[in-house]
Design a protein around this motif. Structure first.
Motif, PDB file in Angstrom:
ATOM      1  N   ASN A 257      -6.286   3.053   8.960  1.00 54.68           N
ATOM      2  CA  ASN A 257      -6.078   1.629   8.929  1.00 54.68           C
ATOM      3  C   ASN A 257      -6.630   0.982  10.192  1.00 54.68           C
ATOM      4  OD1 ASN A 257      -3.841  -0.289  10.232  1.00 54.68           O
ATOM      5  ND2 ASN A 257      -4.336  -0.889   8.137  1.00 54.68           N
ATOM      6  N   CYS A 305      -0.060   1.428   2.102  1.00 57.61           N
ATOM      7  CA  CYS A 305      -0.358   0.297   2.978  1.00 57.61           C
ATOM      8  C   CYS A 305      -0.218  -1.011   2.218  1.00 57.61           C
ATOM      9  CB  CYS A 305      -1.782   0.442   3.507  1.00 57.61           C
ATOM     10  SG  CYS A 305      -2.276  -0.918   4.545  1.00 57.61           S
ATOM     11  N   VAL A 306       0.227  -2.048   2.902  1.00 53.95           N
ATOM     12  CA  VAL A 306       0.333  -3.355   2.252  1.00 53.95           C
ATOM     13  C   VAL A 306      -1.043  -3.886   1.867  1.00 53.95           C
ATOM     14  CG1 VAL A 306       2.468  -4.077   3.341  1.00 53.95           C
ATOM     15  CG2 VAL A 306       0.310  -4.578   4.444  1.00 53.95           C
ATOM     16  N   GLY A 387       3.666   1.280   4.783  1.00 51.38           N
ATOM     17  CA  GLY A 387       2.716   1.987   5.645  1.00 51.38           C
ATOM     18  C   GLY A 387       2.731   1.455   7.058  1.00 51.38           C
ATOM     19  N   VAL A 388       2.795   0.143   7.180  1.00 53.39           N
ATOM     20  CA  VAL A 388       2.712  -0.505   8.486  1.00 53.39           C
ATOM     21  C   VAL A 388       3.852  -0.088   9.415  1.00 53.39           C
ATOM     22  CG1 VAL A 388       3.952  -2.505   7.593  1.00 53.39           C
ATOM     23  CG2 VAL A 388       2.446  -2.785   9.558  1.00 53.39           C
TER      24      VAL A 388
HETATM   25 MO   LIG Z   1      -1.048  -0.899   6.440  1.00 59.89          MO
END
Ligand SMILES: [Mo]
Ligand SMILES: Nc1nc2c(c(=O)[nH]1)N[C@H]1C(S)=C(S)[C@@H](COP(=O)(O)O)O[C@H]1N2
Length: 400
Positions: A257, A305-306, A387-388
């Motif tokens: 990312n 992940c967003v 994910g963040v």
């Molecule tokens: Mo992410």
């Protein structure tokens, strides 16, 4: 002057007549039968997207009285995937829907009454906010933020305006929707629509049937889904031509990312002098050798992940709860994990409740030592978690 009564205001007869230069539309593609059918699918997509978006928001800003769950491990992956793909599917649907109804822009008179003017204003708000929401969401997937404001905040706030406007729109149009859905759409045998003879500057569309238009909208959704969903659903990876991050093309099969260089942590994370500090009633430090000597677990936990990609991966590392206990905390503790990365919003996150028992401070990914870009020497991974929030390049763990 002669006046006609039109609800709550009286229009002079002069205004009641459509000016000669004003366009008229005669194609059946603009009929409520078509608009209502597209609108029904679009409405469902918007509501599902809104609901899954709320779930994601809840992960970002957990309500303190309800700790985040840890099971199923793929829960966040599923809800986030559904959010991104219903959102992407909305794009062709909105375009087709706007195209079917755009003649309403030219309705004459522009407003029949104050109430009608207000209703048109709410449609303008709906269209504007839906477009902003879809465009910002799409750019977020592409990791591109060409605006000065906070994406998460604006995307979240506007979502409520969209949801409210959709409900209002459906309520106002209920009769039109009912009639539209009840009106049949002729089958494939239907001859292509002939343009109506022009009257004044009439505009007509030809060549595609109503069923053809609906099929084209469905096809658009299908193509856009097929070319993006591969970033979250492995068997479709080869088709993910439009997906910016594909697990099958990433180091250790997990997309990166943000690299260590982008986060400006490379030299610290790669240094021999690296230490992980655990702060609590009984604080201690671990150097690389001490970290490597601890008992480890090996688990498959998805990373979602967003921004729309997700992947299942095998992680090896130390159970966070073991270190928390050694520092004097326990299952009830709220634990903050802090990154070497000090700029930006991703520098730390909190683990507590059911996730604390499952969280791993990972040193290995898919059978190899973590790469610097994946969070070497140690990063957090926990199940059913955005994910963040799986913070990379940890330097400190604070137990409270
Ligand atoms: Mo992410
Ligand atoms: N310190 C730090 N941790 C971070 C990030 C980051 O930018 N900085 N990105 C987060 C995001 S948004 C995701 S999706 C995952 C991605 O992990 P990966 O790059 O190993 O796939 O890490 C998370 N942890």
């Amino acid at each position: 002057m002669h006046r006609v009564h039109t609800g709550d205001v009286r229009l002079p007869v002069r205004l009641r007549e459509r000016p000669r230069f004003w366009p008229t539309f005669r194609s059946p593609l603009h009929e409520p039968a078509v608009a209502a059918r597209i609108g029904r699918v679009l409405g469902i997509c918007v509501l599902v997207c809104f609901g899954t978006g709320l779930l994601s928001h809840y992960q970002y800003h957990p309500w303190t009285w309800l700790p985040e769950p840890a099971t199923p491990a793929w829960g966040y992956r599923l809800s986030q995937g559904v959010h991104v793909f219903t959102g992407i599917a909305c794009i062709p649907l909105v375009l087709v829907k706007l195209w079917t109804v755009y003649p309403r822009l030219f309705a004459w008179p522009p407003a029949r009454s104050v109430l009608h003017a207000l209703e048109r204003l709410t449609v303008a708000v709906l269209v504007a906010t839906v477009l902003i929401e879809l465009i910002t969401g799409l750019l977020n997937i592409l990791n591109w933020y060409p605006w000065p404001w906070d994406f998460v905040y604006v995307h979240y706030a506007l979502a409520w305006v969209v949801a409210g406007s959709v409900l209002l729109h459906v309520a106002v149009k209920l009769d039109v929707i009912r009639t539209g859905l009840a009106a049949p759409i002729p089958g494939p045998a239907e001859a292509p629509i002939k343009p109506a003879p022009p009257e004044g500057r009439a505009r007509a569309t030809s060549g595609i049937s109503r069923r053809g238009l609906l099929l084209a909208a469905a096809g658009g959704v299908g193509v856009i889904t097929l070319t993006t969903v591969g970033q979250a659903a492995s068997p479709l990876e080869p088709f993910a031509l439009l997906a910016p991050r594909r697990p099958d093309q990433a180091p250790l099969d997990v997309p990166i990312n943000r690299t260590a260089a982008q986060a400006k942590v490379g030299s610290l994370a790669g240094a021999e002098s690296y230490r992980l500090t655990i702060e609590g009633p009984r604080s201690f430090d671990l150097d690389l050798a001490a970290l490597a000597a601890l008992p480890t677990v090996d688990e498959v936990i998805p990373l979602a992940c967003v921004e729309g990609w997700s992947v299942s991966a095998r992680w090896r590392g130390v159970r966070l709860i073991d270190l928390v206990r050694r520092a004097g905390g326990g299952a009830h503790s709220a634990v903050r994990v802090v990154s070497l990365e000090t700029v930006g919003a991703f520098g730390s996150s909190i683990v507590r409740g059911p996730q604390l028992g499952h969280a791993i401070l990972a040193t290995h990914l898919n059978g190899s030592r973590l790469t610097l870009d994946h969070g070497y020497p140690v990063r957090l991974i926990a199940p059913d978690r955005a994910g963040v929030l799986n913070t990379k390049w940890l330097t400190r763990v604070t137990v409270s």
